[in-house]
Design an enzyme around this catalytic site. Sequence first.
Site, short mmCIF file in Angstrom:
data_model
loop_
_atom_site.label_atom_id
_atom_site.label_comp_id
_atom_site.label_asym_id
_atom_site.label_seq_id
_atom_site.Cartn_x
_atom_site.Cartn_y
_atom_site.Cartn_z
N ASP A 126 0.85 -1.19 0.00
CA ASP A 126 0.00 0.00 0.00
C ASP A 126 0.88 1.24 0.00
OD1 ASP A 126 -2.45 1.32 -0.03
OD2 ASP A 126 -2.45 1.55 2.14
N TYR A 128 1.19 5.78 -0.52
CA TYR A 128 0.76 7.01 0.16
C TYR A 128 1.03 8.13 -0.82
CZ TYR A 128 0.79 10.08 4.41
OH TYR A 128 0.54 11.01 5.38
N HIS A 133 -3.97 14.17 0.54
CA HIS A 133 -4.12 13.29 1.71
C HIS A 133 -2.87 13.39 2.59
CE1 HIS A 133 -5.09 9.79 4.16
NE2 HIS A 133 -3.93 9.26 3.84
N ARG A 142 1.24 16.17 12.56
CA ARG A 142 2.48 16.88 12.82
C ARG A 142 2.19 18.37 12.78
NH1 ARG A 142 3.90 12.27 10.04
NH2 ARG A 142 3.53 13.25 8.05
N GLU A 199 -10.35 4.16 3.67
CA GLU A 199 -9.49 4.94 2.78
C GLU A 199 -9.90 4.60 1.35
OE1 GLU A 199 -5.33 4.32 3.79
OE2 GLU A 199 -5.45 5.91 5.30
N GLU A 201 -9.19 4.24 -2.32
CA GLU A 201 -7.99 4.04 -3.12
C GLU A 201 -8.34 3.29 -4.41
OE1 GLU A 201 -4.52 2.56 -1.17
OE2 GLU A 201 -5.14 3.26 0.82
N ASP A 231 -8.99 0.63 1.98
CA ASP A 231 -7.97 0.23 2.96
C ASP A 231 -8.49 0.62 4.35
OD1 ASP A 231 -5.62 -0.35 4.31
OD2 ASP A 231 -4.69 1.57 3.80
N ARG A 235 -7.43 4.17 13.19
CA ARG A 235 -6.55 5.34 13.41
C ARG A 235 -5.93 5.37 14.79
NH1 ARG A 235 -5.62 6.29 8.31
NH2 ARG A 235 -7.49 6.83 7.14
N GLN A 238 -3.22 2.86 14.86
CA GLN A 238 -2.15 3.38 13.99
C GLN A 238 -1.32 4.46 14.71
OE1 GLN A 238 -3.76 5.02 10.36
NE2 GLN A 238 -1.77 5.45 9.46
N TYR A 242 2.68 3.29 15.01
CA TYR A 242 3.33 3.46 13.70
C TYR A 242 4.77 3.98 13.73
CZ TYR A 242 3.08 8.59 13.08
OH TYR A 242 3.27 9.94 13.17
N LYS A 251 -3.73 -1.65 9.87
CA LYS A 251 -4.10 -1.79 8.46
C LYS A 251 -4.30 -3.25 8.08
CE LYS A 251 -3.15 2.58 7.19
NZ LYS A 251 -3.98 3.42 6.33
N THR A 255 -8.84 -5.37 3.72
CA THR A 255 -8.79 -4.47 2.57
C THR A 255 -9.85 -4.99 1.61
OG1 THR A 255 -6.41 -4.22 2.86
CG2 THR A 255 -7.32 -3.56 0.72
N THR A 347 -4.54 6.91 -0.29
CA THR A 347 -5.84 7.57 -0.23
C THR A 347 -5.93 8.69 -1.24
OG1 THR A 347 -5.89 7.05 2.10
CG2 THR A 347 -7.48 8.68 1.34
N GLU A 361 -9.75 12.77 7.54
CA GLU A 361 -9.67 14.10 6.95
C GLU A 361 -11.03 14.81 6.97
OE1 GLU A 361 -7.12 13.81 3.11
OE2 GLU A 361 -7.77 11.80 3.66
CA CA Z 1 -3.83 3.30 2.56
#
Ligand code: CA
Length: 416
Positions: A126, A128, A133, A142, A199, A201, A231, A235, A238, A242, A251, A255, A347, A361
């Site tokens: 997968d 990114y 996104h 962040r 997600e 995708e 996906d 959260r 994650q 992560y 994850k 899927t 995403t 989001e």
């Molecule tokens: Ca993904």
Amino acid sequence: MTKLNGSWVETANSPDTDFPLNNLPYGAFHFAGGDLRAGVAIGDHILDVTALEKAGLLDLHESNVFSRGTWNDFMALGSGVWEGFRGFLTSALSEGAKQQSDFEPHLVAMADATLEMPFSVTEFTDFYAGRHHAFNVGSLFRDPANALPPNWLHIPIGYNGRASSVVVSGTDITRPNGQLKSPDMDMPVFEPSKRFDLELEMGAIVGKPSKGRVSVQEADDMIFGYVLLNDWSARDIQAWEYQPLGPFQSKATATTISPWIVTKAALEPFRSSTPAREKELLPYLQEPGPMLYDIDLEVALAPEGKKETILSQTNYNVMYYSAAQQLTHHTTSGCPMRVGDLLGSGTISGPEKNNRGSLLELSWGGKEPLTLDTGDKRTFLEDGDTLTLRGVARGDGFRIGFGECRGTLRPAPPLD
Ligand code: CA
């Protein structure tokens, strides 16, 4: 612009069908208690190619290609066979084709069939690769001033996911339990995920294996087709797990993919270029031509027993990296690719709020709940929610659709 190709299958000539003769996507199905069969969608019907092969009505030089009811053995025959077979089907299903009387008994109503995984997924990676996104998630987790990681404009970032939990549309999804910890907690807890998300995708399917590094053009040639891909993402799991190795259990639950492989050949008229580069890419990642596609995408959410609300609408052509670029990067280490490798795009979020491809989001990290058309509020998914992804490329008087990519969330298993 490409026009509709007329078929003797009447429902394939409707401007509203996902499956005109121009599409011919590949899937797998069964009837109650019956064997798994490979099929091709045409209008409201499925052409049973496993039965056609048995009856000696296919123009293939190999035998037992479809006896297992998936498309892996067909993909392994190579792109010359992919093209020849598509040409044969197009001709046999065209208005006035001499094969009509032979083929008609092998058409089955799609409504009577259960759709299954169209291919066996050998590996799942997968990525990114959506600029909007990555910017949104970076801003949430962040700092908006440094939202994109420093490598992002140079590398299509990805992680090796799980092939074992890729499921076909219609499969229920069980909310995971997992280890969670928010900054205000002293100790982590083991509980059901409270921030379970989707997600939006696209998935690219590798149909030709590789050994060693491949160019972007070679990578594009290796791709057999595309599916819609959800996906599912926990959260809260994650956010805690992560760093520094990336997503793991967050994850791995499931899927979901749409049931029909839309071939690269069917999407050819809809090729589209990646956006202007903000930083020039290293030569090995530069595209020799357009390798994205103009595909309208949407996400709908229906609470249990209620009507759906469209959460988001966007287009695959907003991605920063194409599947071919991702596949090229994947092989730089010398990593071999196999028939049935699945690559998630990352995403797909567009520039506006209603183009965002995840609830993370859309609800801005849970701080801005959404109000659905039913009056229900959502930050993340609730048990009983059904998520449906849809995708179409629009031609002149026809559309190339993917069928639905749908899943319903069920409660987490009991804790001991
Ligand atoms: Ca993904």
